[in-house]
Write a protein that holds these residues in place. Structure first.
Motif, short mmCIF file in Angstrom:
data_model
loop_
_atom_site.label_atom_id
_atom_site.label_comp_id
_atom_site.label_asym_id
_atom_site.label_seq_id
_atom_site.Cartn_x
_atom_site.Cartn_y
_atom_site.Cartn_z
N ASN A 274 -2.15 -5.63 -1.07
CA ASN A 274 -2.07 -5.04 0.26
C ASN A 274 -1.01 -3.94 0.31
OD1 ASN A 274 -3.17 -5.29 3.01
ND2 ASN A 274 -1.05 -5.70 3.56
N GLY A 275 0.06 -4.08 -0.45
CA GLY A 275 1.09 -3.04 -0.47
C GLY A 275 0.81 -1.93 -1.44
N SER A 278 -3.44 -0.33 -0.36
CA SER A 278 -3.76 0.05 1.01
C SER A 278 -3.14 1.41 1.31
CB SER A 278 -3.22 -0.97 2.01
OG SER A 278 -3.85 -2.21 1.81
N ASP A 280 -1.47 4.48 3.58
CA ASP A 280 -0.42 4.49 4.58
C ASP A 280 -1.04 4.44 5.97
OD1 ASP A 280 1.83 4.74 6.04
OD2 ASP A 280 2.51 6.62 5.15
N GLU A 281 -0.57 3.52 6.81
CA GLU A 281 -1.15 3.36 8.12
C GLU A 281 -0.85 4.55 9.03
OE1 GLU A 281 -3.14 1.02 8.95
OE2 GLU A 281 -2.95 -0.17 7.13
N GLN A 282 0.16 5.38 8.70
CA GLN A 282 0.51 6.49 9.55
C GLN A 282 -0.30 7.74 9.24
OE1 GLN A 282 4.73 6.99 9.20
NE2 GLN A 282 5.19 5.05 10.21
N THR A 571 6.89 -9.98 -3.06
CA THR A 571 7.92 -8.98 -2.76
C THR A 571 8.54 -8.44 -4.05
OG1 THR A 571 8.39 -10.13 -0.69
CG2 THR A 571 10.05 -8.59 -1.49
N ARG A 579 6.46 -0.04 -4.04
CA ARG A 579 5.58 0.11 -2.89
C ARG A 579 6.16 -0.66 -1.70
NH1 ARG A 579 3.86 3.43 -5.74
NH2 ARG A 579 1.70 4.02 -6.14
N PRO A 580 5.86 -0.23 -0.48
CA PRO A 580 6.39 -0.94 0.69
C PRO A 580 5.73 -2.29 0.90
CG PRO A 580 4.90 0.80 1.39
CD PRO A 580 5.04 0.94 -0.10
N LEU A 581 6.40 -3.15 1.64
CA LEU A 581 5.90 -4.49 1.92
C LEU A 581 5.02 -4.46 3.16
CD1 LEU A 581 5.90 -7.56 1.42
CD2 LEU A 581 7.95 -7.71 2.83
N ARG A 582 3.75 -4.85 2.99
CA ARG A 582 2.82 -4.99 4.11
C ARG A 582 2.15 -6.36 3.97
NH1 ARG A 582 1.08 0.14 2.17
NH2 ARG A 582 1.97 1.87 3.31
N ASP A 584 -0.44 -9.28 4.82
CA ASP A 584 -1.77 -9.52 5.35
C ASP A 584 -1.83 -10.98 5.81
OD1 ASP A 584 -4.40 -9.49 6.02
OD2 ASP A 584 -5.17 -9.43 3.96
#
Length: 622
Positions: A274-275, A278, A280-282, A571, A579-582, A584
């Motif tokens: 997921n990190g 996926s 970027d949500e922005q 993590t 990568r950033p932590l997202r 799910d």
């Protein structure tokens, strides 16, 4: 005499073979890390399950070995017999598994699980891995059997333990995950490494972390169950379950450890995927399908007609036209015209894109856009030089020189604004730095050899929409190309997710079968006690709820431990991949819900044998 085919060149390319492998596939670091993590997360629970399955029926085996001692066998002989039984069972299991694999290999091609299917050619195991598994399973079976007999004394008059149950020690159980973190820490700090040594470091570190979950569960179960007995909860079913867990918590924790490890590994892989995979949500996430007409295939004057035909295709919701070409400054173009061809060097034209404001907003970060606007767009990390406002440009300079025609000139407006292109894998390849103009500001017909692309948004409820688009594109020109918006990275992420879900479901089902066998074995060993309770008037519902509590309490503790360990491990892996932590949460709830459903199914399947064991004739003794 056969007529010779066209020679390569002038847009013609000779095809000599299909399916060549001249360029081998080289996976990127993220793909390698994801594959390693998925393999470890799926294979470690199987290893724990094998170690647990060898101990099924251990108490009945010990009584059988004690009977052999009565007829003259010594302790060494009984241990050899136990090892031989484990070895025979492992070999029989390997043969049975191989036969089942060959039997279901072809039928699997017709099945689809979570929209994921395979061909029979995809199910060909590597010979080296087959030999490794064929040797590891018997070795593990014999080793676990001998290890389990270290505290058991089979005497001619019965079976006894060499020592009373000891309080479980915590220090060596914590040592396993600590060692795993120590192996992963260099890559967490210094970044993902490459090579066999770095891959082995990830495999061993992650395996130790997951095995640490299985080692911590018995200690956690003993600590919690000891307090539950003094918690004062009412209900006979609860007290029966807690007392049984206090007496045989080791057997129950071994059975549940497979589910715990499977959920912990699956949660870690979901966090990583997921990190990592996926977007970027922005950033915009348009699901485009791109229809390309190569330079010169379709004239710019026919581009609106091409866009209209594709927009009218069934299953198409939106269609946006983009016309691309190149431009050069007049000064540079004239300098090249007075230079010998061998001394010209490589020209550096400016990319030019013509599209409406709706499409330009998808390609660049714009404030406002209206008809007649022009933008000078740079990349997110900077780019080469761009023409200044007011610069006189030669459109399609290469085509103009080759055709010996008067070049088409265009001036960059003084009010041209600067912007930045959007970095996103789903956007077209040419959506990069350059000059972006609306159709009112630049007449696209001035480009003699334009590249034309129509970006389509398809209706997800029309499954054959992409096929309709391909048919329309082929009618326009056979040289058009239809490209899905998803690139290899997104497809790899989707494939990993689907494969993980399907494999995790299969592993949980396998471990659930083992937990069912363990539960039935415990009920069979308690058949006389169950019959006595039934003769004393204990309701069936009370004993049924006690079986549910006896399975639910260890699984609840195991799932809590698994989610915590899985999030921590995920993590760490995201830090390795930078990568950033997202999180799910829906996927995590799906995994824990699946494990809960397995527990409920085991309880339901164990109720019929429980009713049979509660009959009064179970008190008979011969």
């Amino acid at each position: 005499m056969p007529r010779p085919g066209p020679e390569p060149g002038n847009g013609v390319e000779r095809i000599t073979a299909f399916g060549g492998h001249d360029t081998p596939f080289r996976a990127g670091p993220l793909v390698v890390l994801s594959i390693l993590v998925c393999c470890v997360a799926l294979l470690t629970p199987v290893t724990v399950f094998i170690a647990t399955a060898v101990r099924f029926g251990g108490e009945r085996r010990d009584r059988r070995l004690a009977a052999l001692r009565l007829v003259g066998a010594d302790r060494a002989t009984t241990r050899r017999i136990a090892a031989g039984e484990a070895l025979a069972g492992a070999l029989f299991g390997l043969l049975t598994g191989g036969a089942l694999f060959l039997a279901v290999r072809v039928p699997l091609a017709g099945l689809s699980l979570f929209d994921l299917g395979v061909f029979p050619a995809d199910l060909v195991p590597d010979p080296a891995l087959v030999c490794c598994v064929a040797s590891a399973v018997p070795f593990c079976s014999v080793g676990v059997t001998l290890f389990a007999l270290r505290r058991v004394a089979m005497e001619p008059l019965g079976v006894s333990r060499t020592a009373p149950p000891l309080r479980r020690r915590l220090w060596w159980r914590v040592l396993l995950p600590v060692a795993g973190v120590a192996l992963l820490l260099p890559q967490v700090i210094g970044g993902q490494g490459s090579g066999d040594a770095a891959n082995a470091q990830v495999i061993v570190g992650m395996s130790l972390l997951l095995l640490g979950v299985a080692a911590l569960l018995p200690w956690l179960l003993d600590a919690v169950v000891g307090r539950l007995g003094r918690a004062g909860f009412s209900g006979p079913s609860w007290h029966l379950a807690v007392r049984r867990l206090q007496l045989s918590g080791a057997t129950t924790s071994r059975s549940v450890s497979g589910i715990t490890v499977a959920v912990a590994g699956a949660v870690a892989v979901q966090v990583l995927l997921n990190g990592t995979w996926s977007p970027d949500e922005q950033t915009p996430r348009p699901a485009w399908t791109e229809v390309d007409a190569y330079a010169g295939t379709v004239p710019a004057a026919r581009a609106p007609q091409m866009s209209a035909r594709l927009r009218a295709t069934p299953g198409v919701r939106e269609a946006h036209l983009l016309i691309s070409g190149y431009a050069d400054s007049v000064r540079h173009h004239r300098a090249l015209a007075h230079t010998e061809p061998e001394d010209r060097g490589d020209p550096e034209p400016y990319p030019v894109t013509v599209a409406d404001c709706g499409m330009l907003r998808q390609l660049t970060h714009l404030g406002t856009c209206s008809a007649g606007d022009v933008f000078l767009v740079k990349g997110p990390e900077g780019s080469g030089p761009l023409p200044a406002p007011g610069t006189r440009l030669v459109l399609d300079p290469v085509g103009s020189r080759d055709a010996h025609r008067a070049p088409a000139l265009w001036t960059v407006p003084r009010n041209a604004r600067h912007a930045t292109s959007v970095r996103h894998d789903r956007l077209p390849a040419f959506a990069g730095p350059g000059v972006y103009a609306t159709p009112e500001a630049l007449d696209a017909t001035l480009l003699r050899r334009p590249g034309i692309a129509v970006l389509l948004r398809l209706d997800p409820h029309t499954p054959d929409a992409i096929e309709y688009v391909r048919n329309t594109a082929a009618r326009i020109s056979v040289r058009t190309d239809v490209v899905s918006s998803r690139d290899g990275t997104e497809e790899a992420g989707t494939l990993f997710r689907l494969g993980l879900t399907a494999s995790a479901a299969a592993v949980l089902l396998l471990i659930g079968c083992g937990l069912l066998i363990s539960t039935l074995e415990q009920l069979r060993d308690r058949a006389r006690m169950l019959s006595a309770l039934a003769a004393l008037g204990t309701p069936r519902a009370v004993l049924g709820r006690s079986v549910l509590w006896q399975t639910a309490v260890p699984v609840a503790l195991g799932l809590a431990l698994a989610v915590g360990c899985g999030l921590s491990l995920g993590t760490l892996l995201l830090h390795i991949a930078d990568r950033p932590l997202r999180l799910d949460w829906w996927g995590i709830l799906t995994l824990t819900g699946t494990a809960t459903a397995v527990v409920l199914g085991i309880t339901a399947l164990s109720l019929p044998p429980l009713w049979r064991m509660m009959r009064p004739d179970g008190l008979r003794t011969e």
